[in-house]
Design an enzyme around this catalytic site. Sequence first.
Site, PDB file in Angstrom:
ATOM      1  N   LYS A 225      21.607  36.078-106.551  1.00 22.62           N
ATOM      2  CA  LYS A 225      21.633  34.898-105.988  1.00 22.62           C
ATOM      3  C   LYS A 225      19.935  34.588-106.083  1.00 22.62           C
ATOM      4  O   LYS A 225      19.320  34.327-104.984  1.00 22.62           O
ATOM      5  CB  LYS A 225      21.960  34.669-104.941  1.00 22.62           C
ATOM      6  CG  LYS A 225      23.426  34.734-104.859  1.00 22.62           C
ATOM      7  CD  LYS A 225      24.273  34.472-103.498  1.00 22.62           C
ATOM      8  CE  LYS A 225      25.800  34.595-103.597  1.00 22.62           C
ATOM      9  NZ  LYS A 225      26.185  35.826-103.650  1.00 22.62           N
TER      10      LYS A 225
HETATM   11  P1  OMP Z   1      34.889  39.419-100.568  1.00 22.25           P
HETATM   12  O1  OMP Z   1      35.098  38.360 -99.819  1.00 22.25           O
HETATM   13  O2  OMP Z   1      34.822  40.751 -99.694  1.00 22.25           O
HETATM   14  O3  OMP Z   1      36.068  39.630-101.823  1.00 22.25           O
HETATM   15  O4  OMP Z   1      33.517  39.170-101.331  1.00 22.25           O
HETATM   16  C1  OMP Z   1      33.121  38.148-102.041  1.00 22.25           C
HETATM   17  C2  OMP Z   1      31.943  38.397-102.850  1.00 22.25           C
HETATM   18  O5  OMP Z   1      31.444  37.278-103.457  1.00 22.25           O
HETATM   19  C3  OMP Z   1      30.529  38.862-102.007  1.00 22.25           C
HETATM   20  O6  OMP Z   1      29.706  39.666-102.881  1.00 22.25           O
HETATM   21  C4  OMP Z   1      29.821  37.453-101.687  1.00 22.25           C
HETATM   22  O7  OMP Z   1      28.551  37.445-101.554  1.00 22.25           O
HETATM   23  C5  OMP Z   1      30.292  36.774-103.095  1.00 22.25           C
HETATM   24  N1  OMP Z   1      30.467  35.344-103.197  1.00 22.25           N
HETATM   25  C6  OMP Z   1      31.056  34.593-102.120  1.00 22.25           C
HETATM   26  O8  OMP Z   1      31.961  35.222-101.461  1.00 22.25           O
HETATM   27  N2  OMP Z   1      31.130  33.199-101.929  1.00 22.25           N
HETATM   28  C7  OMP Z   1      30.248  32.507-102.972  1.00 22.25           C
HETATM   29  O9  OMP Z   1      30.413  31.442-102.842  1.00 22.25           O
HETATM   30  C8  OMP Z   1      29.673  33.120-103.789  1.00 22.25           C
HETATM   31  C9  OMP Z   1      29.422  34.358-104.183  1.00 22.25           C
HETATM   32  C10 OMP Z   1      28.942  35.169-105.153  1.00 22.25           C
HETATM   33  O10 OMP Z   1      27.941  34.443-105.865  1.00 22.25           O
HETATM   34  O11 OMP Z   1      29.606  35.902-105.816  1.00 22.25           O
END
Ligand code: OMP
Length: 260
Positions: free
Chosen positions: A94
């Site tokens: 990011k």
């Molecule tokens: P879980 O919720 O454990 O499946 O993780 C979600 C992953 O996606 C994490 O690494 C977050 O940082 C990332 N993420 C989001 O959850 N929401 C977003 O809007 C964007 C991201 C990302 O850019 O990957």
Amino acid sequence: MKSIEKYYLAKERFGTSLCIGIDPDIEKIPHIFPKNAKGLSEFSRVIIDITKDIATAYKINFAFFEIFGADGLKAIEEILTHIPEQTFTIADAKRGDIGNTSKFYARSIFEHFNFDSITVNPLMGKDSIEPFFSFTNKLVFLLGITSNSGANDFLKTKSDNSLLYENIFSKSREWFSDDNLGFVTGATQINEFIRARELAPDNLFLIPGVGAQGGDIEQLKQHKLNPCLINVSRGILFDSTKIDFAEKARARALEYAKLF
Ligand code: OMP
């Protein structure tokens, strides 16, 4: 090969949109691993070993590694060498800064680490994201509509007679080639997902928020998902934190892979 071509090949080979998020939370990794960067690396490599015939992509989130400084970055390097060459990789870093600084962020992710793609925060505007697009063979996922409740605070507010997130989709498509431009669209934002697809019908979407964040994949599947990668991190990595963690992670990954 361009990253977008690699995505299509990987998707055909593995037959799924599943992206496994390598988010090795030091508080949650099983006790058999040391509580340091070596532990993160070992745990992540086991996860990759037992899912590498399933996942189309892996997304490595830098936050979980950076708490260990240089050792954490070394762990990322080790993990990357463990990912099969045909599998798509995402640096979830990011990034985004004034152009002169972004240039070096881009070089770090694409030249040093050699990821296929990166997540970028577009809120500093065109000059801040341009350096990432100068790597014309790579893919850049701009944060479009994020999965968290804070997406209401700025992204869904009015800007220029549209909502801010709508401007991110439409303006960036004017500036950059669709081959290099992807968007993060949270699985928890169904109405905004539908709008995002209208604004960017064929761009690659990275869709996080399934599993621990409760995004409803069945609902999303009623709309045009593809081309996309659907990320699951905690829902696979920490299905069990006991000795059977690898077996359980594989079983979960298989379930998700079949689902999308
Ligand atoms: P879980 O919720 O454990 O499946 O993780 C979600 C992953 O996606 C994490 O690494 C977050 O940082 C990332 N993420 C989001 O959850 N929401 C977003 O809007 C964007 C991201 C990302 O850019 O990957």
